[in-house]
Design an enzyme around this catalytic site. Structure first.
Site, PDB file in Angstrom:
ATOM      1  CG  ASP A 191      -0.312  -0.035   2.534  1.00  0.00           C
ATOM      2  OD1 ASP A 191       0.703   0.681   2.708  1.00  0.00           O
ATOM      3  OD2 ASP A 191      -0.792  -0.758   3.424  1.00  0.00           O
ATOM      4  CE  LYS A 213       0.558   3.232  -8.974  1.00  0.00           C
ATOM      5  NZ  LYS A 213       1.710   3.083  -9.902  1.00  0.00           N
ATOM      6  CG  MET A 328      -5.474   7.193   9.382  1.00  0.00           C
ATOM      7  SD  MET A 328      -6.396   5.711   8.870  1.00  0.00           S
ATOM      8  CE  MET A 328      -7.111   5.213  10.446  1.00  0.00           C
TER       9      MET A 328
END
Length: 397
Positions: A191, A213, A328
């Site tokens: 990743d 992707k 995050m």
């Protein structure tokens, strides 16, 4: 001198160690790993050996050696530096026909401890009849070759999946086991948070799947990752799912493990250094500190506090006195800070943001809960970033 190489199965069998110092400490982990019943005879023990005693992993006889101690032993390890005392143990072992290893004088021993390297299930022991340094040098060459996949022998059979944490960003912070498995991989599913230098070291024939992707929405993309892991493993491939940080810290490693288990694919988890601890540490912020914080909580900030999808009890977090680490959460930092303030956390509570911790792009901003969101925006900090809130922020300056 001609030696007869032999591997001993010691599980459940008694091993006597005479001496409680540094040499005994070095040998103990390998002996206990075999499942042997270890008795240590020594007036004193190192703290490490005493910890084994406290954990019930070995038995300590707090006295000097007596010949009868050898009775019932399958192997004797002499770990004292007194030649006279060591000779007494050797004589007692010889009389009872028990092999004896001596740390002080290998030439007077009936058995030697070889130079050993372990790579997963492979153990290589090297001895050359007298030159210990030469044996260790050869051992190191073999260890390096195994680690670099130069001597790997793969048995035919079903494939397997390894969920490997790559750490916070610095390629040298991946675990030794993680790097070794990466070097053996047929397929690597990665990743965007994985250190690029790790991928640059892969063998040319390795299939590299960049999960970032995969052209699907978030949930569909995860389903496709699961499908790839299962598909390659069922085809007999050695699959490494390489993830940033730790696989089970907001990394969806649990979902991938469940998908593999459902398909009957063996899964091994290799923990990684999580950025929730590493990034603050590298910025000089300990998440716990004696007299300051006795707890730390790690939460995800990928959804705002008011969202129906949020599982975080922000009111409870605001009441805690320890350290709060938010992953995050940069996009939602203004709303997170506002919610904590509204729930009673003081505006002057120290806060920090660490961008891309452990990499050459690392940046650190120190502020307060009341001002951190505006300061972060003004500084132009970007993800990935770790937010730390609590009195530990200024502890080391």
């Amino acid at each position: 001198m001609n030696l007869y190489p032999l591997a001993l199965r010691l599980e459940g069998r008694r091993v006597l160690v005479v001496g409680g110092g540094a040499v005994a400490t070095r040998r103990m982990a390998a002996l206990l790993a075999t499942g042997a019943r270890v008795d240590v005879v020594s007036p004193v023990l190192t703290p490490a050996l005493r910890a084994y005693v406290d954990a019930g992993r070995l038995t300590w006889h707090e006295r000097r050696f007596e010949p009868a101690d050898v009775d019932g032993a399958w192997l004797v390890q002499v770990a004292v530096d007194d030649p006279g005392a060591a000779a007494q143990v050797s004589i007692a072992a010889e009389e009872r026909r028990v092999f004896c290893v001596r740390a002080d004088d290998r030439d007077a021993a009936t058995a030697w401890t070889p130079a050993v390297t372990r790579q997963g299930q492979i153990t290589v022991a090297v001895t050359d009849g007298g030159d210990r340094r030469n044996a260790m040098a050869l051992r190191d060459l073999i260890a390096a070759a195994l680690e670099n996949n130069e001597l790997t022998v793969r048995a035919a059979g079903p494939g397997q999946v390894f969920l490997v944490g790559s750490g916070p960003g610095d390629p040298e912070l991946i675990t030794v086991k993680g790097r070794r498995l990466l070097n053996r991989a047929d397929v690597v599913v990665t990743d965007r948070l994985v250190p690029g230098m790790l991928l640059d070291e892969l063998r040319p024939e390795v299939e590299l799947v960049d999960a970032a992707k995969i052209p699907y929405g978030p949930s569909a993309a995860q389903e496709e990752i699961n499908r790839i892991l299962v598909d390659r493993a069922l085809a007999g491939k050695f699959v490494v799912r390489l993830k940033g940080g730790d696989p089970f810290v907001f990394g969806r490693g649990g979902e991938e493990a469940l998908a593999c288990a459902k398909a009957g694919v063996p899964v091994t988890v290799v923990p990684g250094v999580t950025s929730s601890i590493a990034a603050p540490a590298l910025a000089g912020i300990p998440v716990t500190h004696r007299g300051v914080a006795h707890e730390f909580t790690v939460v995800s900030g990928h959804v705002p506090p008011e969202s129906d999808q949020s599982l975080v009890d922000w009111a409870a977090l605001a009441r805690l006195r320890g350290t709060l680490v938010v992953l995050m959460g940069l996009k939602n930092l203004p709303k997170i800070a506002q919610r904590l303030l509204a729930e009673g956390r003081a505006a002057d509570t120290p806060a920090a943001v660490v961008q891309e911790g452990s990499t050459t792009s690392q940046r650190v901003l120190r502020s307060t809960l009341g001002e951190v969101a505006a300061a972060t925006a003004a500084a132009g900090l970007r993800p990935p970033a770790v937010v730390v809130i609590g009195d530990v922020v200024p502890v080391l300056g």
